[in-house]
Motif scaffolding. Sequence first.
Motif, PDB file in Angstrom:
ATOM      1  N   THR A  71      54.819  -7.140  -2.634  1.00  0.00           N
ATOM      2  CA  THR A  71      56.121  -7.229  -1.968  1.00  0.00           C
ATOM      3  C   THR A  71      56.166  -6.337  -0.732  1.00  0.00           C
ATOM      4  O   THR A  71      56.451  -6.794   0.378  1.00  0.00           O
ATOM      5  N   ASN A  72      55.882  -5.058  -0.907  1.00  0.00           N
ATOM      6  CA  ASN A  72      56.122  -4.075   0.154  1.00  0.00           C
ATOM      7  C   ASN A  72      55.047  -4.055   1.235  1.00  0.00           C
ATOM      8  O   ASN A  72      55.303  -3.555   2.331  1.00  0.00           O
ATOM      9  N   LEU A  73      53.881  -4.575   0.947  1.00  0.00           N
ATOM     10  CA  LEU A  73      52.818  -4.588   1.955  1.00  0.00           C
ATOM     11  C   LEU A  73      52.503  -6.015   2.406  1.00  0.00           C
ATOM     12  O   LEU A  73      52.718  -6.366   3.564  1.00  0.00           O
ATOM     13  N   PHE A  74      52.029  -6.837   1.479  1.00  0.00           N
ATOM     14  CA  PHE A  74      51.674  -8.209   1.871  1.00  0.00           C
ATOM     15  C   PHE A  74      52.917  -9.001   2.286  1.00  0.00           C
ATOM     16  O   PHE A  74      52.838  -9.868   3.165  1.00  0.00           O
ATOM     17  N   GLY A  75      54.050  -8.684   1.676  1.00  0.00           N
ATOM     18  CA  GLY A  75      55.305  -9.325   2.080  1.00  0.00           C
ATOM     19  C   GLY A  75      55.652  -8.991   3.519  1.00  0.00           C
ATOM     20  O   GLY A  75      56.098  -9.850   4.286  1.00  0.00           O
ATOM     21  N   THR A  76      55.438  -7.719   3.894  1.00  0.00           N
ATOM     22  CA  THR A  76      55.687  -7.318   5.279  1.00  0.00           C
ATOM     23  C   THR A  76      54.763  -8.058   6.239  1.00  0.00           C
ATOM     24  O   THR A  76      55.173  -8.455   7.341  1.00  0.00           O
ATOM     25  N   VAL A  77      53.513  -8.262   5.841  1.00  0.00           N
ATOM     26  CA  VAL A  77      52.567  -9.021   6.678  1.00  0.00           C
ATOM     27  C   VAL A  77      53.100 -10.431   6.918  1.00  0.00           C
ATOM     28  O   VAL A  77      53.069 -10.950   8.047  1.00  0.00           O
TER      29      VAL A  77
END
Length: 353
Positions: A97-103
């Motif tokens: 959520t917090n990393l790949f979602g930001t990508v």
Amino acid sequence: MKLLITGGAGFVGSSLAISLKQNYPNYQIFALDNLKRRGSELSLARLKAAGIEFLHGDIRSKEDFDALPAVDTVIEASAEPSVLAGLDGTPDYLINTNLFGTVNCLNYALKHKANFIFLSTSRVYPIKTIETLNFEEADTRFVLTDNQPVSGVSSQGIAENFPLDGARSLYGTTKLASELLIQEYNEFYGLKTVINRCGVITGPWQMGKVDQGVMVLWIAKHYFEQQLAYIGYGGTGKQTRDMLHIADLYRLIDWELHNLDNVNGEILNAGGGMQSSASLQELTKICQEITGKTIPIKQVAENRAADIRLYITDNTNVTKLTGWKPELGIREIVTDIHDWLNENRAALEPILK
């Protein structure tokens, strides 16, 4: 203007969306959310009544972005926001959520040449460094001193140049990793961005829990006459935070939305600052006065994982660049949340009690 707000049914996302729509009724605002957090479903009727289009989707899914309309600005307010998330050995949802979602959010913004406003966290600053800062123990709180072993900190709080070496919680790490990627997209793809490292954000419609949303939790436990605990640091309740009312955060986001060229590429600490700070002990006293109720509070001497003694935001940089500073203090925040509990008791009691 067309806007996409991710985490749009969450506390921060929905609050920003509704305030923007009220102030700019001609703007088309889309709120994207997976409705995972309990209480987020209560936002749907509020979003609809405000004229905001809710889109059920998950930022972890690239395919969910493919179906979204083009927008002018993305406000990335989605997150798994718990400091304790992933510490049980299952960090997958947090990282996705917090990393790949930001990508996925960045790639969507890039595709549509949209501006990008990111809500990060003060938790990017390492725990051990914060815990070894010089402080004084006053009657009701811990207080930072001006004489410090590292740069970026004074009696006014922690600034953007505070050292970043060290562990900070998996939550803080995913947000910092996202910040680094945002800077790369800004530099090499020309994406216009601003990063806001927020302290404790609070206000009506936050579904407060022990590990996230402590202000609402504290007021709600008084309101519903349940038990609380001072956990860690000897169980004195002297650990201290600054609190930023969502209405004050909105004023900053509104400014950035319409003046992004002036802060393009910047990282800004944004919190309540010294003027809107309180220890748990001080917060308890204000809650007692405003609710008229006194509840039992246990004392637990042992510290919890990833906890810190005190955090105050130094807003010097954001104020210099934007003119923004918070206006609402602790007593006003507690009063506002108490009034919200009164007005929505039936809906909120099953969630917050």
